[in-house]
Motif scaffolding. Sequence first.
Motif, PDB file in Angstrom:
ATOM      1  N   PHE A   1      42.361  36.859  52.983  1.00 48.37           N
ATOM      2  CA  PHE A   1      43.799  36.594  53.005  1.00 48.37           C
ATOM      3  C   PHE A   1      44.168  35.409  52.121  1.00 48.37           C
ATOM      4  CE2 PHE A   1      41.910  34.625  56.851  1.00 48.37           C
ATOM      5  CZ  PHE A   1      42.041  33.284  56.492  1.00 48.37           C
TER       6      PHE A   1
ATOM      7  N   ALA B   1      45.073  41.608  50.752  1.00 45.98           N
ATOM      8  CA  ALA B   1      44.420  41.121  51.971  1.00 45.98           C
ATOM      9  C   ALA B   1      43.851  42.291  52.765  1.00 45.98           C
ATOM     10  CB  ALA B   1      45.421  40.340  52.816  1.00 45.98           C
TER      11      ALA B   1
ATOM     12  N   ARG C   1      47.138  35.253  49.136  1.00 45.78           N
ATOM     13  CA  ARG C   1      47.555  36.563  49.632  1.00 45.78           C
ATOM     14  C   ARG C   1      48.692  37.181  48.824  1.00 45.78           C
ATOM     15  NH1 ARG C   1      49.892  36.934  55.721  1.00 45.78           N
ATOM     16  NH2 ARG C   1      50.277  39.192  55.865  1.00 45.78           N
TER      17      ARG C   1
END
Length: 739
Positions: free
Chosen positions: A395, A403, A398
């Motif tokens: 993540f 992600a 992101r």
Amino acid sequence: MIKTSFGLLLSTFLSLSLASADAPPKETPPNIVFFFADDQTTDTLGCYGNAVIKTPNIDQLAARGTRFENAFVSQPICWVSRTSILTGLTGRSYGEKDRPEFARPDAVETLYSDLLRRSGYRTGYFGKWHAKMPKDFVRQDHFDEFEAIGRNPYYKKQADGSLRHETEVIVDRGVEFIQNQPAGKPFALNLWFNACHAEDNDRRPGIGHFPWPRTVDGMYDDVTIAPPRLNDPAIFDSLPGFLQTTIGRERYFWRWNTDQKYQTNMRSYYRMVSGIDGAIGRFMAALESAGLADNTIIVYSADNGYYMANRGLAGKWSHYDEAIRVPLIVMDPRLPAEAKGKTTAALATNLDFPATFLDWADVEIPQRYQGRSLVPITTGNVPSDWRSETFHEHFAERKRIPAFEGLRSDRYKYVRYFDHGNHEFLHDLKNDPNELVNLVDDPKHAATLSEFRDRTTKKVAALGGPLNPLKAFSESTAPHPKASANVSAKLDREGFVRVFDGKTLKGWDGDKAYWSVQDGALTGVTDGSLKSNRFITWKHSTIRNFELRVKVKVTAGGNSGLQYRGTSRPDLGLDIVSGYQCDVVAKVPKYNGMLYEEKGRRILAHANEKVVVDADGNSWVVGKLNDDNFASAAFDTNQWHDYRVLVEGNHHRHWIDGRPTADLIDLDEKGRSLEGVLAVQVHVGPAMKIQYKDFKIKHLPDDLDLLEPDEVQIPADAYGVRPQGRLPKSWKAPIYGQR
């Protein structure tokens, strides 16, 4: 060839290692040394099966220890992986709720190094840090000795003015650390390298993008690296659109997208690995000399994997094994001979490192740690309840990196890209180890999919829960850009890229003893004492087909040139470039604006000549570009002049103030270059000053056609270009039709 000192170091380490192989166990707590590389796959070590790369010292560690065949990282990106090791927690567990990339104060209040210090260990940390900590976090408070040593640049200037690679500097600090080790006190030493991370702001192939320790100069020059194992374009084309347009594809065009660039950068990357290996050999010899080797455990691993052009990608960041699988070697000299030289298929993760270090030190492992000690595995006693799957996520960054979250077992891998419509993958690792087939829509695997999906949801909840929804995602590149050099570039309305900002040397690399910014111009100055030409090189990208425009001013007697499609030549100096050049020569008509090849075929076309270089590398004048009165006498020194260079395929053209000065077709496949760097030079000879401003380039499509020999006619009366240097008075130009 590798330098002799590296070979001597290897033989010293091997002989010392054999001498201590049967040392008896020590009752005192063991010392721990953690060598940690950056961006390294298992494919780039000899002990993992690479028959080309030279890593004898790391291979020897594997021969004396345990090599893990299934070691992975929980999140394949530098700082999250590193922070997970420091804290024993996944990124999702240590991060802030609204900024999960940043560690919470409570999560990093006590690192594994702090627990070791409390138990009597002396701790050291030298090298790459790159962990996103809270505002008031003080790194050096968590180690007895600490020095963050980064890249940018890799070569560190020393007190005596010499340059030393960061790998060597980090090991220098490690050697000093053990030489100052108090008797009877255990230590834990972290040597965390920046290598083999690319220098992302310097995209010059080779020494620019993957700088190596100079002790391994020349290694792999005579080797052709095999193409990527997963090189079929259909593999890339099968990826979902959000993986085709992410930074993994963007950086592919920085380093792997042509065979020449791939070979240059792979050799350079291999040198970085061999540089680490040589530094480890030097450290091991110092450890032995200090009398500490028999009771020092060595760990070698990396913070994430690396794509190396597989799947048409670069970097790491996604769910395939190339990104999450890392090397892991543990060498404990205290173990009996039967426990050495082993490989294990047990699943290991970077979360296991802090628990393992504490276990060796007989320190209680915090209950919050999400990994387990690897000590039983290294002794050959895999627990019956050892994990059967690993959790993986991404993540970080992101907004521009897709992600995902998911689970990997020894049989299946499941992930979902939760910001992209929960796009799912299910791979059968037994029948499809390359992860080329997505079984999500296969009814035969519906139950397996449902099972992994549910377990992933439960695992996410246990680790901290789902992340907040993403507001927007930014694509990094087109999957197949027309001009790859435009990837990550800012274009003006006419499609030009400004290569000089008029204020700083940002984006350029050269010796500041010669280069500066004066009056808004890129300025080179020499005092007449130069022994060789010196260059400053643009770092943003290589150039292939292009139109270049720049204003140039030179002093009387000055000599410079616009170097293009050039090659960095570290064998001659870090700032030396060879290749094509549009000459800038004050008041010398036959040279000003000509096409010259530095460190190559030399004069290819004098000014005012239309030339064809034949397939054998011979230059033939096939016409003139202007009338016989053409001259550069009107080229006033200390005045600005407009230079233009247009290169399309193998057709090169130069202009000064709108007048053509060179027109050349290069049919010499062996001698010509179709891609390289952009640079300018200061020249040996009289003191001079050269200035460039309004410097810009338009990158043209990569796939422009090359003119072939059967398409280019050389007239019978064409004559040879006069070569450089003094010629006998009897010299006459050869005639093409009289060959």
